[in-house]
Enzyme design. Structure first.
Site, short mmCIF file in Angstrom:
data_model
loop_
_atom_site.label_atom_id
_atom_site.label_comp_id
_atom_site.label_asym_id
_atom_site.label_seq_id
_atom_site.Cartn_x
_atom_site.Cartn_y
_atom_site.Cartn_z
N PHE A 240 0.28 -3.61 -4.47
CA PHE A 240 -0.34 -3.50 -3.14
C PHE A 240 -1.82 -3.24 -3.33
CE2 PHE A 240 -2.03 -1.79 0.69
CZ PHE A 240 -1.47 -2.61 1.66
N ASP B 11 -6.86 -0.53 -10.16
CA ASP B 11 -6.96 -0.17 -8.74
C ASP B 11 -6.51 1.28 -8.60
OD1 ASP B 11 -6.76 0.28 -6.06
OD2 ASP B 11 -5.84 -1.65 -5.58
N LYS C 147 -10.25 5.27 -0.21
CA LYS C 147 -9.51 6.39 0.41
C LYS C 147 -10.25 7.73 0.28
CE LYS C 147 -4.98 4.16 0.06
NZ LYS C 147 -4.69 3.73 1.42
C1 LIG Z 1 -3.71 0.70 -4.44
C2 LIG Z 1 -4.34 0.28 -3.15
N1 LIG Z 1 -5.30 -0.65 -3.15
C3 LIG Z 1 -5.91 -1.06 -2.02
C4 LIG Z 1 -5.54 -0.54 -0.80
C5 LIG Z 1 -6.21 -1.03 0.46
O1 LIG Z 1 -7.06 -0.06 0.99
P1 LIG Z 1 -7.56 -0.19 2.51
O2 LIG Z 1 -6.36 0.06 3.38
O3 LIG Z 1 -8.61 0.89 2.65
O4 LIG Z 1 -8.12 -1.56 2.66
C6 LIG Z 1 -4.52 0.43 -0.74
C7 LIG Z 1 -4.09 0.99 0.55
O5 LIG Z 1 -3.04 1.58 0.69
C8 LIG Z 1 -3.91 0.85 -1.95
O6 LIG Z 1 -2.93 1.77 -1.95
#
Ligand SMILES: Cc1ncc(COP(=O)(O)O)c(C=O)c1O
Length: 404
Positions: free
Chosen positions: A148, A233, A262
């Site tokens: 994700f 990530d 976040k």
């Molecule tokens: C690992 C990871 N990458 C990217 C994102 C995407 O972040 P955003 O919702 O701020 O676009 C998330 C969101 O849950 C995430 O958990």
């Protein structure tokens, strides 16, 4: 904390308003939060709940941490936006302080997590053409199943979740998906055109899934052997959530690029970044990438305060100690309505034996604890790192009642 509650007769029906006037792209729990402090939120009726989700790790420092609020308020009184057309007096300092904290050379500032991931993809492709010598427009990025990384059209192009993808094609080419934790499959997928491997060191949305012990070091070795970038990530797993600055730190592995988001915005505003090697991020030239709000003064001032909190090590320490306590307590529930618990630090995926994560979240909410499912029968627990041991016990005791 006392909530200011309007008389019942004057309360608008917030849930009905959202149902009628907003798109239905979420399925929130039926609670309407009006105020919050630390690990606790208060709803419009004055009822208090222990927040055991922490905005999917955006609230690692709790709600309205005094130092973060003070930094925001101070900056609001001075300057909020310039765009990147001009310099401002928070930008360079934020970039230096974040680079020093993370042990990296350069910082690329954006707003949301998905933008950070998109930015890392663009940078990795540019690096592949300019530095590695991959023929134009043929670069590939390897990703893993269950990933994700956000919701943009390019990112859902390599999702393995049908709900995230279906109805949103045509999809962006240039990605190969291999199973998470499978080193042999990764090795087989690497070619001369591979620019990067993009991976969550712990998969959050997939259910707080920790990979096999040797997996991430093996990914690093394969990247080194094949001149491929490792992009971690750490948007959900990073910034103290697992007890270390990055989840990758547990494995003694460094990435070439990290995506952050976040908690970088302190739960106050969206702040994201890609941090990493100078020879990789340095490929970008004026006009090739950007964002009007990326690196704005308010974001940088709050981000600098976040860096100061992380530099104390206090939150990493809390996550380690209280995380051990949380996992110990949850482990005792295995065989009593819980099949398995995984995760690290103050972050747990709890697999329930005979109820859905959604049903458990609703029952927990009725008893004053806010959690959320990842999917199916997995419940996610990710409290703010300011939570106390007694509050951890309260949440686990409440879960025990719910699944009894
Ligand atoms: C690992 C990871 N990458 C990217 C994102 C995407 O972040 P955003 O919702 O701020 O676009 C998330 C969101 O849950 C995430 O958990």
């Amino acid at each position: 904390m006392t909530a200011t509650v309007p008389p019942a007769t004057t309360l608008p029906d917030h849930i009905a308003l959202a149902e009628e006037w907003s798109t239905h792209n979420y399925h929130p729990l039926p609670v309407v939060v009006a105020e919050a402090q630390g690990a606790w939120v208060t709803d419009v009726h004055g009822r208090r709940y222990l927040d055991f989700l922490a905005g999917y790790s955006a609230l690692n420092f709790g709600h309205r941490h005094p130092e973060l609020v003070a930094a925001a308020v101070d900056q609001l009184g001075k300057l909020t936006l310039t765009s990147r057309a001009f310099h401002h007096d928070q930008f360079g300092l934020f970039c230096r302080e974040l680079a020093e904290l993370t042990g990296t050379d350069l910082v690329l500032t954006m707003n949301t997590g998905a933008e950070a991931v998109e930015s890392a993809i663009k940078v990795a492709r540019k690096w592949a053409y300019q530095v590695k010598g991959v023929p134009a427009d043929t670069a590939e990025i390897i990703v893993v199943g269950g990933n994700f990384h956000g919701r943009t059209t390019t990112i859902v192009s390599f999702s393995t979740d049908p709900t995230a993808r279906e109805g949103f094609g045509p999809f962006t080419p240039g990605f190969r998906v291999v199973p998470y934790g499978d080193t042999a499959a990764l090795e087989a997928a690497i070619t001369d055109r591979t620019a990067a491997v993009l991976v969550e060191p712990i998969q959050g949305e997939a259910g707080v899934v920790v990979p096999p012990v040797d997996y991430l070091p093996a990914v690093r070795r394969l990247c080194d052997a094949n001149d491929v970038l490792l992009v971690a990530d750490e948007i959900q797993s990073g910034l103290a959530r697992t007890g270390t600055l990055f989840a990758l730190d547990h494995e003694g592995v460094r990435a070439d690029l990290y995506t952050l988001g976040k908690a970088l915005g302190g739960g106050i505003l969206p702040v994201s970044a890609v941090v990493g090697r100078r020879d990789v991020l340095g490929v970008l030239r004026p006009g090739e990438h950007g964002s009007t709000f990326g690196g704005n003064p308010l974001a940088c001032a709050v981000g600098r305060a976040v860096v100061r909190l992380l530099a104390t090590g206090e939150f990493q320490e809390r996550s380690t100690t209280l995380g051990a306590h949380l996992h110990g307590r949850l482990g005792d529930l295995v065989g009593h309505g819980v099949t398995r618990v995984h995760g690290r630090g103050l972050w747990a995926g709890v697999e329930l034996t005979d109820r859905t994560g959604r049903a458990a979240s609703e029952d927990l909410m009725a008893r004053g604890v806010l959690c959320k499912e990842t999917h199916g029968t997995t419940l996610r627990m990710a409290p703010p790192l300011v939570v106390t041991e007694a509050e951890v016990d309260h949440a686990v005791d409440t879960l025990a009642q719910v699944i009894a």
